[in-house]
Write a protein that holds these residues in place. Structure first.
Motif, PDB file in Angstrom:
ATOM      1  N   ALA A 435       1.012  -0.831  -0.061  1.00 22.29           N
ATOM      2  CA  ALA A 435       0.086   0.191  -0.048  1.00 22.29           C
ATOM      3  C   ALA A 435       0.660   1.350   0.072  1.00 22.29           C
ATOM      4  CB  ALA A 435      -0.765   0.250   1.437  1.00 22.29           C
ATOM      5  N   ALA A 436       2.255   0.958   1.051  1.00 20.82           N
ATOM      6  CA  ALA A 436       2.807   2.539   1.044  1.00 20.82           C
ATOM      7  C   ALA A 436       3.037   2.433  -0.281  1.00 20.82           C
ATOM      8  CB  ALA A 436       3.745   1.656   1.668  1.00 20.82           C
ATOM      9  N   VAL A 437       3.526   1.213  -1.323  1.00 24.08           N
ATOM     10  CA  VAL A 437       3.998   1.878  -2.749  1.00 24.08           C
ATOM     11  C   VAL A 437       3.071   2.602  -3.622  1.00 24.08           C
ATOM     12  CG1 VAL A 437       5.443   0.697  -4.651  1.00 24.08           C
ATOM     13  CG2 VAL A 437       5.893  -0.471  -2.408  1.00 24.08           C
ATOM     14  N   ALA A 438       1.999   1.781  -3.837  1.00 21.29           N
ATOM     15  CA  ALA A 438       0.939   3.044  -4.273  1.00 21.29           C
ATOM     16  C   ALA A 438       0.581   4.105  -3.860  1.00 21.29           C
ATOM     17  CB  ALA A 438       0.171   1.644  -4.246  1.00 21.29           C
ATOM     18  N   ALA A 439       0.850   4.151  -2.605  1.00 20.43           N
ATOM     19  CA  ALA A 439       0.284   5.165  -2.213  1.00 20.43           C
ATOM     20  C   ALA A 439       1.679   6.277  -2.841  1.00 20.43           C
ATOM     21  CB  ALA A 439       0.418   5.717  -0.928  1.00 20.43           C
ATOM     22  N   ALA A 440       3.507   6.254  -2.678  1.00 17.58           N
ATOM     23  CA  ALA A 440       4.321   6.256  -3.302  1.00 17.58           C
ATOM     24  C   ALA A 440       4.020   6.740  -5.217  1.00 17.58           C
ATOM     25  CB  ALA A 440       5.680   6.259  -2.943  1.00 17.58           C
ATOM     26  N   LEU A 441       3.689   6.015  -5.458  1.00 18.82           N
ATOM     27  CA  LEU A 441       3.216   5.994  -6.799  1.00 18.82           C
ATOM     28  C   LEU A 441       2.391   7.726  -7.310  1.00 18.82           C
ATOM     29  CD1 LEU A 441       4.359   2.307  -8.046  1.00 18.82           C
ATOM     30  CD2 LEU A 441       6.241   4.533  -7.888  1.00 18.82           C
ATOM     31  N   ARG A 442       1.181   7.124  -6.502  1.00 18.50           N
ATOM     32  CA  ARG A 442       0.096   7.776  -6.664  1.00 18.50           C
ATOM     33  C   ARG A 442       0.139   9.465  -6.442  1.00 18.50           C
ATOM     34  NH1 ARG A 442      -2.672   8.427 -10.408  1.00 18.50           N
ATOM     35  NH2 ARG A 442      -3.144   6.203 -10.108  1.00 18.50           N
ATOM     36  N   PRO A 444       3.294  10.567  -5.282  1.00 20.46           N
ATOM     37  CA  PRO A 444       5.472  11.884  -5.035  1.00 20.46           C
ATOM     38  C   PRO A 444       5.519  12.756  -4.722  1.00 20.46           C
ATOM     39  CG  PRO A 444       4.690  11.419  -7.731  1.00 20.46           C
ATOM     40  CD  PRO A 444       3.369  11.053  -7.134  1.00 20.46           C
ATOM     41  N   GLU A 445       4.691  13.670  -4.453  1.00 21.26           N
ATOM     42  CA  GLU A 445       4.885  15.124  -3.731  1.00 21.26           C
ATOM     43  C   GLU A 445       4.883  14.815  -2.371  1.00 21.26           C
ATOM     44  OE1 GLU A 445       0.470  14.658  -4.527  1.00 21.26           O
ATOM     45  OE2 GLU A 445       2.023  14.128  -5.512  1.00 21.26           O
ATOM     46  N   ARG A 446       4.070  13.933  -2.130  1.00 19.61           N
ATOM     47  CA  ARG A 446       3.801  13.870  -0.595  1.00 19.61           C
ATOM     48  C   ARG A 446       4.935  12.625   0.390  1.00 19.61           C
ATOM     49  NH1 ARG A 446      -2.177  12.880  -1.255  1.00 19.61           N
ATOM     50  NH2 ARG A 446      -2.612  12.862   1.223  1.00 19.61           N
ATOM     51  N   GLU A 447       4.900  12.556   1.237  1.00 20.06           N
ATOM     52  CA  GLU A 447       5.111  12.506   2.922  1.00 20.06           C
ATOM     53  C   GLU A 447       4.353  10.356   2.168  1.00 20.06           C
ATOM     54  OE1 GLU A 447       7.723  13.425   5.572  1.00 20.06           O
ATOM     55  OE2 GLU A 447       7.378  15.028   5.266  1.00 20.06           O
ATOM     56  N   VAL A 448       5.356   9.246   2.401  1.00 18.81           N
ATOM     57  CA  VAL A 448       4.601   8.566   2.874  1.00 18.81           C
ATOM     58  C   VAL A 448       5.440   7.277   4.397  1.00 18.81           C
ATOM     59  CG1 VAL A 448       3.480   6.262   1.918  1.00 18.81           C
ATOM     60  CG2 VAL A 448       3.489   8.124   0.436  1.00 18.81           C
ATOM     61  N   LEU A 449       4.879   6.902   5.024  1.00 22.94           N
ATOM     62  CA  LEU A 449       4.505   6.293   6.040  1.00 22.94           C
ATOM     63  C   LEU A 449       4.152   4.949   6.070  1.00 22.94           C
ATOM     64  CD1 LEU A 449       7.058   6.061   8.692  1.00 22.94           C
ATOM     65  CD2 LEU A 449       5.058   7.129  10.133  1.00 22.94           C
ATOM     66  N   CYS A 450       4.842   3.551   6.230  1.00 19.37           N
ATOM     67  CA  CYS A 450       4.060   2.795   6.133  1.00 19.37           C
ATOM     68  C   CYS A 450       4.964   1.839   8.043  1.00 19.37           C
ATOM     69  CB  CYS A 450       5.103   1.260   5.179  1.00 19.37           C
ATOM     70  SG  CYS A 450       4.320  -0.030   5.687  1.00 19.37           S
TER      71      CYS A 450
END
Length: 562
Positions: A435-442, A444-450
């Protein structure tokens, strides 16, 4: 909701293969990303995607379960069907976890599965599976395209069904011989769905019921909470000063800093919040199904007729009265319903103001990490989560799977914006990393924390290689307590002192992350070292991993093993 499109060509003088029509349909429906593991059963579709590289990005994952989880997460973020493609047999069975998550979480998703040739069906051929039998109880619709001329029709229906009523997963089976047949029936887009608002009569009933209440409670949940809907909920709750509790893993429906936010109907629920649900004289449930976790195994509201007066608003009529019989049942789009509620004139007098304040104060006290016990070792997870909450931006995307570690996350992290919580309501381990990988791809301008427990992380660690391949920027916190914590907790409750099957010996997580291409990885052994470590992890391009060594005896924020 599907976007309308003028491209509705029903026939063409130039025949196209069924695989090409499928890819044409994806483009017409606005698909810009497909998650997959390749297979020979749908080579024709992969070839058609080669010609669509300028508009559709193909993300090749390392496991079909990872691909399906990514597609489901993408559907959560966009509100449009996430797309996954896998091969027959083992590919489909591996991907089934994503279908289950999408079904339980009411997420629009389409799983395309390669299938054996039509002439071989029924012979128990290589990797043959009856997908109707396999997915019939999980998906909203399961279909096999046996005629190339019906590809356009079936794909359009799949997109329509995925987002209509209660959103959910579709499974479309693609016989390999059918995919190479040509047809003159070209792709077309499903018609745009018109959101259904509540009627004026229903709104009048709701307003009257609220004004007659003394201890009302709003329960917000379900899918479809856009930024606009969350803002309207904030406006409605503030104008009426209504206490709002979010359903299980739907905490991002309302800014948790709001004076009206009173907590999360979750595992490890605040006892004071349980009392508030039981003590409420009216519950306004918006978008949520009122599932077993949110109702503490259906005990906070009596089944089938709750003691509290119940108003249930849901986009799917089949969910209203399915478990609980409401006093007022309203079939309406969640966003339309909350916009209409926000437009209602608030009462001049609110006898529940003290009730709302008390519920908010109880939440504020519960959401502060408790003091550390003297004998505790390693990282205090409560303090670590609270720090992450304080330093991450409001629009940071936070993902997690299943495990006791998530109790700390959901209790001490403040969600401030809609569609920032990517977590499964079905309790599937392994969801956080893909889910974090998908979020980072969708985004890329935002921070993602898993945030993942050690057992949860080990379900799909290979998808970090997918992150590295595509330059995805995210931070993974591996909460390492050397056990399957949730099962160990139940084991100690039912079979104290008899540890069996719940110990977990993992790899060197830092070395594993580096082998997968991490830009930064380190082990954190103390609470005091966490802030600086998180700052280092957030500064690099690419993905970072922090292994947090935590106390195995601290099984929940408030309970320790003997």
């Amino acid at each position: 909701m599907l976007e309308d499109t003028p491209s509705r060509t029903a026939a063409s003088a130039t025949p196209r293969t069924a695989a090409q029509v499928l890819v044409d349909a994806l483009r017409l429906h606005g698909v810009d990303r497909v998650f997959c593991v390749p297979g020979e059963s749908y080579l024709a579709v992969l070839d058609a995607l080669h010609d669509a590289r300028g508009s559709i990005e193909l993300i090749v994952t390392k496991h079909e379960g990872g691909a399906a989880n990514m597609a489901e997460a993408d559907g959560k973020m966009t509100g449009r069907p996430g797309i996954c493609m896998v091969t027959r047999g083992p590919g489909a069975t591996h991907a089934s976890i994503g279908v289950h998550i999408a079904q339980q979480d009411s997420t629009p998703m389409i799983l395309f599965v390669g299938q054996i040739a039509r002439r071989q069906v029924g012979r128990d051929a290589f990797q043959e599976v009856d997908y109707q039998a396999m997915f019939g109880g999980l998906a909203k619709w399961v279909v096999e395209v046996t005629d190339a001329s019906r590809m356009a029709e079936i794909v359009a229906r799949a997109f329509h069904t995925a987002v209509s009523g209660r959103p959910g997963p579709m499974v479309v089976s693609l016989p390999e011989d059918m995919l190479v047949e040509t047809t003159q029936t070209m792709a077309f887009a499903a018609c745009a769905l018109q959101a259904v608002p509540p009627s004026d009569a229903a709104l009048a009933q709701i307003a009257q019921a609220l004004q007659a209440a003394r201890q009302p409670l709003v329960v917000a949940g379900g899918s479809g909470w856009s930024a606009a809907a969350a803002q309207q909920l904030q406006r409605f709750a503030a104008a009426w000063n209504l206490p709002v509790a979010c359903a299980f893993r739907r905490q991002d429906a309302l800014d948790n800093r709001s004076p009206q936010y009173v907590g999360h109907l979750s595992l490890g629920m605040n006892p004071r919040l349980k009392e508030a649900v039981k003590g409420a004289d009216l519950i306004l449930a918006i978008g949520t199904r009122l599932g077993d976790v949110s109702t503490d195994s259906y005990t906070l509201l009596e089944v089938p007729v709750p003691r509290q007066r119940l108003i249930h608003i849901h986009p799917d009529a089949g969910e209203i009265g399915r478990v609980y019989r409401p006093d007022i049942g309203v079939q309406a789009d969640t966003a339309c319903a909350i916009a209409a509620l926000a437009a209602l004139a608030a009462p001049a007098s609110r006898p529940w103001d003290g009730w709302t304040l008390a519920a908010r104060q109880a939440h504020a006290a519960f959401s502060q990490p408790p003091g550390r016990v003297a004998e505790a070792v390693g990282v205090d997870l409560g303090q670590a989560v609270a720090h992450a909450s304080a330093v991450l931006p409001d629009d940071a995307l936070v993902t997690n799977g299943a495990g006791n570690y998530s109790v700390w996350l959901h209790r001490f992290y403040q969600y401030r914006a809609a569609r920032t919580e990517l977590a499964t309501t079905c309790g599937a381990m392994g969801y956080g990393v893909p889910a974090a990988v998908a979020a980072a791809l969708r985004h890329p301008e935002r921070e993602v924390l898993c945030v993942a427990g050690d057992g949860c992380f080990l379900m799909y660690p290979q998808e970090l290689a997918t992150a590295a391949e595509h330059g995805a920027r995210l931070v993974v916190l591996v909460v390492n307590n050397g056990m399957y914590g949730t099962i160990r907790m139940h084991q100690e409750n039912h079979y104290p002192g008899r540890v069996s099957g719940t110990r977990l010996v993992g790899p060197d997580y830092v070395a594993l992350a580096r082998a997968m291409g991490a830009a930064h990885a380190e082990r954190v052994d103390s609470t005091e070292d966490f802030p600086a470590a998180l700052a280092r992890a957030r500064q690099v391009a690419g993905f970072s991993l922090l292994e947090l060594s935590t106390d195995p005896r601290q099984i929940t924020p408030s309970a320790r093993l003997p």
